[in-house]
Structures are given as C-alpha cells and as structure tokens.
Design a protein around this motif. Structure first.
Motif, PDB file in Angstrom:
ATOM      1  N   ASP A  69      36.024  34.084  40.313  1.00  0.00           N
ATOM      2  CA  ASP A  69      36.767  32.818  40.803  1.00  0.00           C
ATOM      3  C   ASP A  69      35.727  32.378  42.237  1.00  0.00           C
TER       4      ASP A  69
ATOM      5  N   ASP B  81      42.572  26.363  37.540  1.00  0.00           N
ATOM      6  CA  ASP B  81      42.436  27.642  38.354  1.00  0.00           C
ATOM      7  C   ASP B  81      43.419  28.550  37.703  1.00  0.00           C
ATOM      8  N   ARG B  82      44.806  27.851  37.143  1.00  0.00           N
ATOM      9  CA  ARG B  82      45.558  28.662  36.340  1.00  0.00           C
ATOM     10  C   ARG B  82      44.668  29.045  34.933  1.00  0.00           C
TER      11      ARG B  82
ATOM     12  N   HIS C  46      42.523  32.110  35.765  1.00  0.00           N
ATOM     13  CA  HIS C  46      43.237  33.291  36.375  1.00  0.00           C
ATOM     14  C   HIS C  46      43.844  33.941  35.268  1.00  0.00           C
ATOM     15  N   LYS C  47      44.230  33.239  33.908  1.00  0.00           N
ATOM     16  CA  LYS C  47      44.726  33.931  32.874  1.00  0.00           C
ATOM     17  C   LYS C  47      43.479  34.573  32.221  1.00  0.00           C
TER      18      LYS C  47
ATOM     19  N   LYS D  92      40.982  35.829  33.691  1.00  0.00           N
ATOM     20  CA  LYS D  92      40.330  37.005  34.353  1.00  0.00           C
ATOM     21  C   LYS D  92      41.235  38.082  34.257  1.00  0.00           C
ATOM     22  N   LYS D  93      42.749  37.866  33.813  1.00  0.00           N
ATOM     23  CA  LYS D  93      43.509  38.975  33.670  1.00  0.00           C
ATOM     24  C   LYS D  93      43.326  39.766  32.358  1.00  0.00           C
TER      25      LYS D  93
END
Length: 461
Positions: A442, A49-50, A53-54, A56-57
């Motif tokens: 996500d 997930d982490r 998430h990176k 996605k940013k």
C-alpha cells in the motif's frame, strides 16, 4: 459472454479449484473469501483502501519486514499455500492420488481450461510449464533455423533468453543482433515510438533474413514496459516475422490478452508476480504455431524437443504439456492463484501495481532530486518495477549493496541490487537498486521505504 457473468464464473472456478479438486478443506476464518472480493468489487468502489487491505491480509508475509522483491520471487496467498500443502500431504500419504484423485495429465487439462480465458487465450494454446526459461528454451530449441538467419533481440535481456539464443547461434549459424533500446534516465523522454522505431529500423536493415523477434515485455533491470502489442502488430506481422516475448514480469502483473497482443509465443513464470509456487510457468503458443508455417513456408517449423508424446497425433501444446510425471499439486496451486487474480480482476491489479510504481518513482524523485531513476513514469511504459541510484557514482555497486543490506537489517525493507549496460557498448555497468511494488503493498509501504532510504543515504553519502 456478458461481462456481468465473468466475475461469477471466476468465483465458481476459484472456489471449486481452491480446494485443489483433490480434497475439500476447511478455509481459515482469517482468509479472504472469494465472496468477500466480489462483494467489495460490487459495492466498494468508494472504499478501495478497504478492498486492498483485505487482499493484503490474504498473504502470509512476515510482518517484521516489508518484502519488495517480487521481481525475483513472489509469495503464495494463504489459501493457495494451504491447498498446496494439503495436496502435497495427500500425495505423500497416498501416492496413488497422483493418478486417482488428481487424474494426472488429464487433470492438467482442467486447470488450463480454467485459466486460459484470464490470459485472452484458448485452452489449446496454453502449456503449464516450469518457468520462463523452460518455455523459452522449448521454443528456441525447437525452431528450425538456417545458417545466415537473423534473430533480433535487445541489449537488456535476461540470460534465460540470451543463453538459448547463443545456443541457436552456435548450432545453426544464426546471427543474433542485440538492438540498443533507450533507457529512461530522467534527463530524456522515452516514448513507445522510440521502441517501435528501433525494431522497424533493424527489420529494414536485415530484411528477409530476420527470422524471429525475441524481446522482454518488461525489462527486468529497469522495469520498462515495451509496447509488445505494437511491436507485434506494426513491425513483426506485416513483415511475416514470428515473435517470442519474454514475459517474466508480465504474468501476474499485467492484464494480458495474448490474442490481442498477437505474439506467436509468450513465456512467463508462475512464481513471481503471479504468486504461485516455484518451478511453475505459463507458455503461450499461438494457434498450434500454424502461422509459423505461413511465415516461414516450411511444413515443420517447430519440433517438440521437450515432450514424452512428441510423435503423437494431438495438439502441439498437449504434447508439450506431457513430460512424464509432473508436480500436479504445484500446477494446481498455480491455477488457484490465477483464479484468485481473475476474481479480483487482472485489470484492477495492473492499475493498482502501476499506481504504486508511479508513486514510488515520484517519491524517490522528490526525496533524491539528483538521483537517476531508470524506470519511466510514462503512461504505458511504467510498471511495478523501479530501478534507482541515489548516489553520484552510478557505477559503485558496493555502496548500493551497503544500502540494500541496511534497509533490510535496520528497517525491514527487502529490495535488491541490479546492474545493466546503459548503452550497448558500455564496458562498465550502471548500478541500481530495484524495487518491486505489488498488490499486497500500500501507499505506506512505498512512503516508508523512501523515508528509510533517505536516512541510510544521509549516513552513506
């Protein structure tokens, strides 16, 4: 090459080319560094997930909306976009940069050298084209057909393929045969063997008249992944038939290996799932098209109709690449995006996209038990495209347009509508909503969309 060395080489290529090779630019602190990706790749298997998430940013998509129409066009990552803008500004300020710092045509060779391994191809087999249609037209327009030849395709092809096939039919007297391929409706079970059988049976019927198989790797309206490798290896090659694969939704979504697929041509865009700029694409030509001479028994089976160096003595792809002045910043941006994908891992991206696509299909099936989901949730045939119609009337396009618009205006979810012939002889098309899930989404994006669809459905049904 050791697999352990590949991420490091991809990182070096990514960091080298992300600056555009024209200027060293400062990367914003918010941007995702390639070092961060590799660190998470080595140490973050338990924290997926982490990692995502990176990733996605790294995209600049508006936060007030959730963009789920990558099947139409993607979004450039932040560092790719900044490099693209910087390079365009440099060229505008100093036009000589096109020949000086960019090196013109020669520099495109460096770009191709950098990205070809990520697609399982050699550099001399890749052309940085303008889009999928450009690549397809270059091949079909250059192939030397004869009256009575047969081209096998399917009834679910994009106009970017059907249009040049129509031209070939009018020009040479070629018979273009649309094969009816199965469509998953939830009430049936679609398998790879079903598609193999469709092509194999047609080849058996038309025999030596079959000159080309031309089909989509992923159907653009239902999101069905055709078993391209098996069609090539089990049907085409044994019968000495060249293959042209429309990869409009393969480039950037799937972990492609053109050598392993064993197709003769593969054409795809840079602006969709690869998230490069518009008017960019990738065209694969297997081994200088040498196998065409073997299959067809002619000395010059492929003429270069779109080249400024057609008569020159150099490789086919080199000659195809040269069309005069080109948009080098755009091609550099496509290269940067490809190398970012290589750094993340194309296998990892494909797995992520397929998992989100499968989640979307499962959630829709649960939320709308009577809905028609036309995209298979079958291993090997599923992908990041999902086509669904939750209403009883599968032909009411206006109802789906209303749902599409309300999802965007009231909930911020951007998807599209589509229509297709469920069966080849259908007169009235089937209507559906098409959802695209990609690496910058996500699980909450998928769940939120389905929940919003449920609310709108209750008000419209």
């Amino acid at each position: 090459m050791s697999p352990n060395h590949e991420p490091q080489q991809a990182r070096r290529r990514f960091l080298k080319t992300t600056t555009g090779l024209a200027v060293a630019m400062a990367l914003p602190t918010q941007a995702l560094a390639a070092d961060d990706l590799l660190h998470l790749e080595r140490h973050g298997h338990h924290n997926d997930d982490r990692f995502w998430h990176k990733v996605k940013k790294e995209f600049v998509l508006a936060r007030r909306t959730t963009y789920m129409n990558i099947g139409t066009t993607g979004s450039m990552p932040r560092r790719v976009l900044e490099g693209f803008d910087t390079n365009n500004e440099i060229v505008a300020r100093d036009p000589w940069t096109m020949e000086g710092k960019f090196g013109g045509f020669a520099h495109v060779g460096d770009m191709i050298d950098a990205i070809a391994p990520g697609f399982g191809a050699d550099s001399h087999e890749i052309v940085l084209s303008r889009n999928t249609t450009d690549g397809i037209c270059t091949i079909i327009g250059g192939l030397q057909f004869e009256h009575g030849d047969v081209i096998l395709t399917t009834h679910h092809e994009h106009v970017g393929l059907t249009s040049p096939l129509t031209v070939a039919s009018q020009r040479f007297g070629v018979e273009v045969v649309e094969l009816e391929i199965p469509v998953d409706t939830g009430a049936n079970s679609v398998t790879e063997e079903d598609f193999i059988r469709v092509f194999a049976d047609a080849v058996a019927v038309y025999g030596s008249r079959v000159r080309l198989l031309a089909f989509s790797h992923i159907t653009y309206k239902t999101g069905t992944v055709l078993p391209a490798k098996r069609i090539c290896k089990e049907v085409a090659v044994p019968n000495r038939i060249p293959t042209l694969v429309d990869g409009a939704h393969g480039i950037g979504m799937m972990d492609l290996n053109f050598h392993d697929m064993d197709c003769d041509f593969y054409a795809g865009p840079g602006h969709k799932w690869q998230c490069g700029p518009g008017a960019t694409g990738i065209l694969y030509v297997r081994d200088e098209a040498k196998r065409l001479k073997e299959f067809w028994g002619v000395e010059e089976p492929l003429y270069l109709i779109n080249s400024s160096l057609a008569p020159a003595q150099m490789g086919i792809c080199q000659r195809m690449q040269y069309i005069g002045n080109d948009h080098f910043p755009a091609k550099q941006a496509l290269t940067d995006s490809c190398l970012m994908w290589d750094t993340i891992g194309r296998d990892r991206i494909e797995q992520r996209v397929r998992e989100l696509g499968s989640r979307c299909k499962r959630k829709l099936a649960k939320a709308f038990p009577n809905a028609k989901i036309y995209s298979p949730d079958v291993e090997g045939l599923n992908c990041g495209l999902t086509s669904v119609n939750p209403f009883d009337d599968q032909t009411d396009g206006e109802l789906l347009l209303a749902m599409r618009d309300r999802l965007r205006e009231e909930y911020g979810y951007i998807i599209r509508t589509t229509d297709f012939r469920l069966y080849k002889d259908d007169v009235i098309p089937t209507q559906a909503l098409r959802i695209s899930t990609h690496l910058f989404h996500d699980e909450s994006d998928v769940d939120g969309l389905v929940a919003a669809m449920r609310k709108v459905y209750r008000e419209l049904a």
